[in-house]
Scaffold this motif. Sequence first.
Motif, PDB file in Angstrom:
ATOM      1  N   LEU A 191       0.825  -1.204   0.000  1.00  0.00           N
ATOM      2  CA  LEU A 191       0.000   0.000   0.000  1.00  0.00           C
ATOM      3  C   LEU A 191       0.866   1.265   0.000  1.00  0.00           C
ATOM      4  N   GLY A 192       0.574   2.158  -0.948  1.00  0.00           N
ATOM      5  CA  GLY A 192       1.259   3.438  -1.029  1.00  0.00           C
ATOM      6  C   GLY A 192       2.438   3.471  -1.980  1.00  0.00           C
ATOM      7  N   VAL A 193       3.082   2.336  -2.226  1.00  0.00           N
ATOM      8  CA  VAL A 193       4.304   2.305  -3.038  1.00  0.00           C
ATOM      9  C   VAL A 193       4.025   2.658  -4.499  1.00  0.00           C
ATOM     10  N   SER A 194       2.812   2.419  -4.950  1.00  0.00           N
ATOM     11  CA  SER A 194       2.495   2.722  -6.347  1.00  0.00           C
ATOM     12  C   SER A 194       2.612   4.223  -6.647  1.00  0.00           C
ATOM     13  N   SER A 195       2.618   5.053  -5.605  1.00  0.00           N
ATOM     14  CA  SER A 195       2.768   6.493  -5.842  1.00  0.00           C
ATOM     15  C   SER A 195       4.102   6.804  -6.509  1.00  0.00           C
ATOM     16  N   HIS A 196       5.150   6.097  -6.146  1.00  0.00           N
ATOM     17  CA  HIS A 196       6.454   6.285  -6.786  1.00  0.00           C
ATOM     18  C   HIS A 196       6.398   5.867  -8.255  1.00  0.00           C
ATOM     19  N   LEU A 197       5.812   4.714  -8.497  1.00  0.00           N
ATOM     20  CA  LEU A 197       5.757   4.177  -9.857  1.00  0.00           C
ATOM     21  C   LEU A 197       4.928   5.079 -10.761  1.00  0.00           C
ATOM     22  N   ARG A 198       3.861   5.610 -10.206  1.00  0.00           N
ATOM     23  CA  ARG A 198       3.015   6.514 -10.981  1.00  0.00           C
ATOM     24  C   ARG A 198       3.796   7.773 -11.374  1.00  0.00           C
ATOM     25  N   LYS A 199       4.599   8.281 -10.459  1.00  0.00           N
ATOM     26  CA  LYS A 199       5.416   9.456 -10.768  1.00  0.00           C
ATOM     27  C   LYS A 199       6.407   9.160 -11.886  1.00  0.00           C
ATOM     28  N   TRP A 200       6.877   7.914 -11.951  1.00  0.00           N
ATOM     29  CA  TRP A 200       7.872   7.536 -12.953  1.00  0.00           C
ATOM     30  C   TRP A 200       7.246   7.100 -14.275  1.00  0.00           C
ATOM     31  N   GLY A 201       5.918   7.237 -14.393  1.00  0.00           N
ATOM     32  CA  GLY A 201       5.277   7.030 -15.678  1.00  0.00           C
ATOM     33  C   GLY A 201       4.540   5.725 -15.871  1.00  0.00           C
ATOM     34  N   VAL A 202       4.399   4.921 -14.828  1.00  0.00           N
ATOM     35  CA  VAL A 202       3.648   3.676 -14.954  1.00  0.00           C
ATOM     36  C   VAL A 202       2.158   3.993 -14.964  1.00  0.00           C
ATOM     37  N   ALA A 203       1.447   3.450 -15.911  1.00  0.00           N
ATOM     38  CA  ALA A 203       0.012   3.720 -16.054  1.00  0.00           C
ATOM     39  C   ALA A 203      -0.772   3.117 -14.891  1.00  0.00           C
ATOM     40  N   ASN A 204      -1.860   3.794 -14.522  1.00  0.00           N
ATOM     41  CA  ASN A 204      -2.676   3.345 -13.397  1.00  0.00           C
ATOM     42  C   ASN A 204      -3.201   1.931 -13.565  1.00  0.00           C
ATOM     43  N   ASP A 205      -3.553   1.564 -14.799  1.00  0.00           N
ATOM     44  CA  ASP A 205      -4.144   0.244 -15.007  1.00  0.00           C
ATOM     45  C   ASP A 205      -3.127  -0.892 -14.904  1.00  0.00           C
ATOM     46  N   LYS A 206      -1.860  -0.549 -14.692  1.00  0.00           N
ATOM     47  CA  LYS A 206      -0.822  -1.572 -14.497  1.00  0.00           C
ATOM     48  C   LYS A 206      -0.429  -1.702 -13.030  1.00  0.00           C
ATOM     49  N   LEU A 207      -1.079  -0.931 -12.164  1.00  0.00           N
ATOM     50  CA  LEU A 207      -0.677  -0.857 -10.767  1.00  0.00           C
ATOM     51  C   LEU A 207      -1.692  -1.541  -9.856  1.00  0.00           C
ATOM     52  N   ILE A 208      -1.179  -2.456  -9.026  1.00  0.00           N
ATOM     53  CA  ILE A 208      -1.980  -3.112  -7.995  1.00  0.00           C
ATOM     54  C   ILE A 208      -1.243  -2.962  -6.680  1.00  0.00           C
ATOM     55  N   GLU A 209      -1.923  -2.479  -5.638  1.00  0.00           N
ATOM     56  CA  GLU A 209      -1.278  -2.411  -4.330  1.00  0.00           C
ATOM     57  C   GLU A 209      -2.193  -2.995  -3.270  1.00  0.00           C
TER      58      GLU A 209
END
Length: 375
Positions: A191-209
């Motif tokens: 939980l919460g770690v996807s915020s870093h990945l989102r900043k680096w350009g990973v699309a929301n639909d590829k993120l599961i936390e």
Amino acid sequence: MMLRRFLLVTLALIMLTGCDQLGEPPKDVHLKIVQSSPNYDMASKTFVNRRPDIIENMGDETSFWDDPIGNLRHNFFFNSNETSPSQLIPEDRSGVPADFGDSTGTVKFIWLGHSTFLLSINNKIVLVDPIFSNAASPVSFLVKRFQPPVVNLNDLPELDYVLISHDHYDHLDMETIIKLKDDDVTFVTPLGVSSHLRKWGVANDKLIELDWWDKIDFDGVTFICTPAQHFSGRTALFSTMKTLWASWIVQGGGKRVYYSGDSGYDVHYKNIGDQYGAFDIVFMDSGQYNENWAAVHNMPDEVIQGFIDLQGKHLVPVHWGMFTLSMHNWYDPPIEIIKRAKPHNISVMTPLMGQTVVLDDPGVFERWWEALIGK
């Protein structure tokens, strides 16, 4: 706590660069989701361990610079231990086999050094805590890797999932994530770690936390987010403990794999073992330990007890062999673990970096580090 003070000084300089490496803490709607976690403390506005004050109290009775008995031999500046190898560590550079993704009825893995490994389970390929950069830090001159990756990032097989345990630099590598962000891959994080990945350009639909004890079922593979005793943060001044740290269960095709992430010993190992054991393979935090920070990294005896608690069948020591983050000899982890495992008849897997291991036919593991000791 001396460790924190040391990090404060180092990272205060880094903060001045405005580096993207620092990532971004959860905010707005994402922050509200994070704050709803039972593992989040609204008073301190941080995630907490089962024992909330264990990080604050870590090392109170000892000095960061010395070992617990004040011996300068284990001081960071006067340490006589061989904390990095004097020559290249032997590797298996044959590459990832073409049939690595075929894991029906078994489990395959390739250890890539430190805590990075490729896992094939129920015909799905998972890349765990990948770091392919030259350094496990926000700047290239700190915490350099011992040698180049045994498998080039561009030579990896087609991945199904990237699994992250927490946001420290030796587990979450910005350069690696950016290179993988456009691939057809799902990123699974605490939980919460996807915020870093989102900043680096990973699309929301590829993120599961997930939060601790949450699970998600995909096509043939289940990920279960389980507790660990550690901490998080890509700076030591701001945004510490704003994202969750975790261990992970990956199961599919009748097989179960456990990865501890970074963790000190606590009752969570027994709780996880009672609920989900026995595990076919346990990848266990076994290096970069020190009595001063035993709260956040298993000591060798605790690796064995944790493995027993988890009801594991095969133990793979990880978190060693690529970066110097502690004061012990770089080769101590396998020596200490094997010595302690023997009385319990525990199967310890110590492959070469790059070596493909198949659960049903693992072969013989040589003590390859012995040829490098003292050289």
